[in-house]
Motif scaffolding. Structure first.
Motif, mmCIF file in Angstrom:
data_model
loop_
_atom_site.group_PDB
_atom_site.id
_atom_site.type_symbol
_atom_site.label_atom_id
_atom_site.label_comp_id
_atom_site.label_asym_id
_atom_site.label_seq_id
_atom_site.Cartn_x
_atom_site.Cartn_y
_atom_site.Cartn_z
ATOM 1 N N SER A 1 32.777 -11.237 89.413
ATOM 2 C CA SER A 1 31.670 -10.982 88.509
ATOM 3 C C SER A 1 31.237 -9.344 88.853
ATOM 4 O O SER A 1 30.935 -8.732 87.998
ATOM 5 C CB SER A 1 30.522 -11.730 88.946
ATOM 6 O OG SER A 1 30.719 -13.092 88.590
ATOM 7 N N THR A 2 31.226 -9.334 90.399
ATOM 8 C CA THR A 2 30.680 -7.884 90.624
ATOM 9 C C THR A 2 31.785 -6.728 90.191
ATOM 10 O O THR A 2 31.342 -5.837 89.733
ATOM 11 C CB THR A 2 30.870 -7.818 92.227
ATOM 12 O OG1 THR A 2 32.049 -7.849 92.851
ATOM 13 C CG2 THR A 2 29.869 -8.888 92.842
ATOM 14 N N HIS B 1 31.550 -6.622 86.168
ATOM 15 C CA HIS B 1 30.275 -5.868 85.788
ATOM 16 C C HIS B 1 30.359 -4.304 85.967
ATOM 17 O O HIS B 1 29.743 -3.690 85.354
ATOM 18 C CB HIS B 1 29.005 -6.656 86.390
ATOM 19 C CG HIS B 1 27.873 -6.397 85.661
ATOM 20 N ND1 HIS B 1 27.542 -6.637 84.329
ATOM 21 C CD2 HIS B 1 26.573 -5.777 86.123
ATOM 22 C CE1 HIS B 1 26.409 -6.240 83.965
ATOM 23 N NE2 HIS B 1 25.689 -5.877 85.146
ATOM 24 N N PHE C 1 29.630 -3.914 97.921
ATOM 25 C CA PHE C 1 29.416 -5.289 97.308
ATOM 26 C C PHE C 1 30.181 -6.307 98.177
ATOM 27 O O PHE C 1 29.808 -7.614 98.219
ATOM 28 C CB PHE C 1 29.974 -5.353 95.712
ATOM 29 C CG PHE C 1 29.137 -4.688 94.972
ATOM 30 C CD1 PHE C 1 27.908 -4.324 95.147
ATOM 31 C CD2 PHE C 1 29.523 -4.420 93.709
ATOM 32 C CE1 PHE C 1 26.855 -3.820 94.273
ATOM 33 C CE2 PHE C 1 28.543 -4.157 92.615
ATOM 34 C CZ PHE C 1 27.298 -3.841 92.759
ATOM 35 N N MET D 1 28.418 -7.333 101.385
ATOM 36 C CA MET D 1 27.254 -8.261 100.817
ATOM 37 C C MET D 1 27.963 -9.473 100.751
ATOM 38 O O MET D 1 27.381 -10.636 101.086
ATOM 39 C CB MET D 1 26.447 -7.831 99.688
ATOM 40 C CG MET D 1 25.839 -6.266 99.908
ATOM 41 S SD MET D 1 24.737 -5.779 98.290
ATOM 42 C CE MET D 1 24.907 -4.202 98.679
ATOM 43 N N ARG E 1 21.886 -4.731 91.921
ATOM 44 C CA ARG E 1 23.226 -4.717 90.942
ATOM 45 C C ARG E 1 24.285 -6.012 91.190
ATOM 46 O O ARG E 1 24.697 -6.305 90.316
ATOM 47 C CB ARG E 1 23.728 -3.396 91.020
ATOM 48 C CG ARG E 1 23.142 -2.337 90.334
ATOM 49 C CD ARG E 1 24.072 -1.174 90.220
ATOM 50 N NE ARG E 1 23.502 -0.003 89.646
ATOM 51 C CZ ARG E 1 23.525 0.276 88.409
ATOM 52 N NH1 ARG E 1 23.822 -0.388 87.578
ATOM 53 N NH2 ARG E 1 22.842 1.333 87.788
ATOM 54 N N PHE E 2 24.370 -6.070 92.489
ATOM 55 C CA PHE E 2 25.215 -7.148 93.354
ATOM 56 C C PHE E 2 24.679 -8.479 92.523
ATOM 57 O O PHE E 2 25.396 -9.396 92.071
ATOM 58 C CB PHE E 2 25.093 -6.920 94.555
ATOM 59 C CG PHE E 2 25.843 -8.092 95.343
ATOM 60 C CD1 PHE E 2 27.098 -8.178 95.379
ATOM 61 C CD2 PHE E 2 25.041 -9.021 96.121
ATOM 62 C CE1 PHE E 2 27.891 -9.044 96.008
ATOM 63 C CE2 PHE E 2 25.779 -10.194 96.836
ATOM 64 C CZ PHE E 2 27.294 -10.026 96.624
ATOM 65 N N LEU F 1 22.372 -8.992 90.145
ATOM 66 C CA LEU F 1 22.473 -9.311 88.701
ATOM 67 C C LEU F 1 23.995 -9.330 88.374
ATOM 68 O O LEU F 1 24.052 -9.716 86.919
ATOM 69 C CB LEU F 1 21.692 -8.054 87.994
ATOM 70 C CG LEU F 1 20.430 -7.980 88.424
ATOM 71 C CD1 LEU F 1 19.746 -6.541 88.048
ATOM 72 C CD2 LEU F 1 19.406 -9.110 87.654
ATOM 73 N N SER F 2 24.966 -8.832 88.570
ATOM 74 C CA SER F 2 26.260 -8.853 88.280
ATOM 75 C C SER F 2 26.564 -10.174 87.843
ATOM 76 O O SER F 2 27.204 -10.729 87.105
ATOM 77 C CB SER F 2 27.434 -8.056 89.330
ATOM 78 O OG SER F 2 26.998 -6.993 89.439
ATOM 79 N N THR F 3 26.234 -10.812 88.981
ATOM 80 C CA THR F 3 26.686 -12.355 88.903
ATOM 81 C C THR F 3 25.991 -13.320 87.646
ATOM 82 O O THR F 3 26.530 -13.883 87.009
ATOM 83 C CB THR F 3 26.376 -13.244 90.424
ATOM 84 O OG1 THR F 3 24.834 -13.406 90.271
ATOM 85 C CG2 THR F 3 26.804 -12.597 91.534
ATOM 86 N N ASN G 1 24.468 -11.561 85.025
ATOM 87 C CA ASN G 1 25.185 -10.916 83.665
ATOM 88 C C ASN G 1 26.614 -11.280 83.277
ATOM 89 O O ASN G 1 26.839 -11.638 81.915
ATOM 90 C CB ASN G 1 24.963 -9.542 83.672
ATOM 91 C CG ASN G 1 23.679 -8.821 83.887
ATOM 92 O OD1 ASN G 1 22.917 -9.497 83.264
ATOM 93 N ND2 ASN G 1 23.633 -7.734 84.399
#
Lengths: 215, 215
Positions: free
Chosen positions: A176-177, A180, A200, A203, B172-173, B175-177, B179
């Motif tokens: 996903s990361t 996106h 990312f 994390m 962003r990290f 929200l990537s998952t 989105n």
């Protein structure tokens, strides 16, 4: 932190016609096709668009690419094939599951940095494109790419290096990361895709929470 | 694990015309517009498509929505506004930054489960749509939504609950998952979006690595 600007795969691709050497015009047409597929998508790009951008006639274009299927093969399949090759080579160099996941994500981000149009052309066309055996090949290549990451995660669960998560879900989580990132990251910005990915993946591996209270 | 099927916002929306009550036909047209914007995008849906789907004349459609801008307001802006309201209410109930991040991600996933067409119509149209003050409002609402998450993360860094990451990148990290989930998750599948998000947010908060070796 380096952003490798990778050259085209030096080995002849399995999907390329080995009897036909890549001449300058052909390279130029492939560059244009990638750029247009990347920005407008495969379905919304016509052979006419490519001929116009290259300032040649449609007849001249047909000499190289008789139809869009031929371009799908050269742009989409070759892009996926290169991604699989580059990433699997990077993963194979590493010994631990954590390092393999890091290598996978970094090599993928490097691909995005160095071959942005190829990445976008490949992923835009993935959901479009012809419903035929070429598309089946694209799906197979994408599966190979995704399975490689799941395998790294499963290995890490087996060794106890990773928590016992659902490996398929963890793969989707990491991808996903990356997927996106390809949508929002702009080349020439403050950070390269590689640099964003460093943050990312840290994390994702070590979590946002400071005190380990494994949930 | 519940999937709340949320009703439409009970309060009249700031973007709706308060003098015009929502009748059955108008609701039906909004449902159709959301569905078409969700599947084909805003730019690729015409008023004619909506009239055809509703089996009414274009003139009858004009009575409710004189142009696509009016639909942008009612579909895209109302969707974003509802998302902001629902998520901020969920976040406000929680006391710790970790719980607020969890609430944010869960409420967003619930929105995707319960209002899938609205989510997709809102996000598809976000990159398209008119270049006017309505679009500026959409960007402002989206900013509000994203800033809420960054604030939860910054609070967690200040309290020491989270590692000192870049809060913008961490937003962003996460929200990537979310989105990306909207792109691959299919309703009626094995897991609801809420259930997938439970796994994703646990990975994001606590990491994949079992032995804490904070990187």
């Amino acid at each position: 932190m380096t952003t490798r600007r990778m050259k085209s795969a030096p080995e002849p691709s399995a999907t390329a016609d080995p009897g036909k050497p890549l001449d300058g015009r052909e390279s130029q047409l492939l560059l244009i096709a990638r750029k247009l597929f990347a920005s407008n998508g495969f379905d919304r790009t016509s052979l006419r668009d490519i001929a116009e951008e290259a300032k040649i006639t449609k007849a001249a274009l047909y000499y190289y690419f008789p139809n869009k299927d031929a371009l799908y093969e050269r742009v989409v399949l070759e892009s996926l094939e290169t991604l699989v090759n580059v990433v699997s080579a990077a993963v194979a160099e590493q010994k631990t599951p954590t390092d393999r996941v890091l290598a996978y994500m970094r090599a993928s981000a490097d691909f995005l940095d160095g071959r942005r149009d190829q990445w976008l052309a490949g992923s835009n066309a993935f959901w479009q494109g012809p419903q035929n055996e070429r598309r089946q090949m694209a799906i197979k290549l994408r599966d190979t790419y995704e399975k490689m990451l799941r395998q790294c995660i499963m290995d890490g669960i087996v060794t106890g290096e990773f928590r016992p998560v659902d490996a398929g879900m963890a793969g989707r989580f990491l991808l996903s990361t990356l997927n996106h990132l390809a949508r929002w990251h702009k080349p020439g910005g403050r950070l390269t895709a590689h640099e964003v990915m460093e943050q990312f993946v840290s994390m994702a591996l070590y979590g946002l929470v400071a005190t380990p209270a494994k949930g």
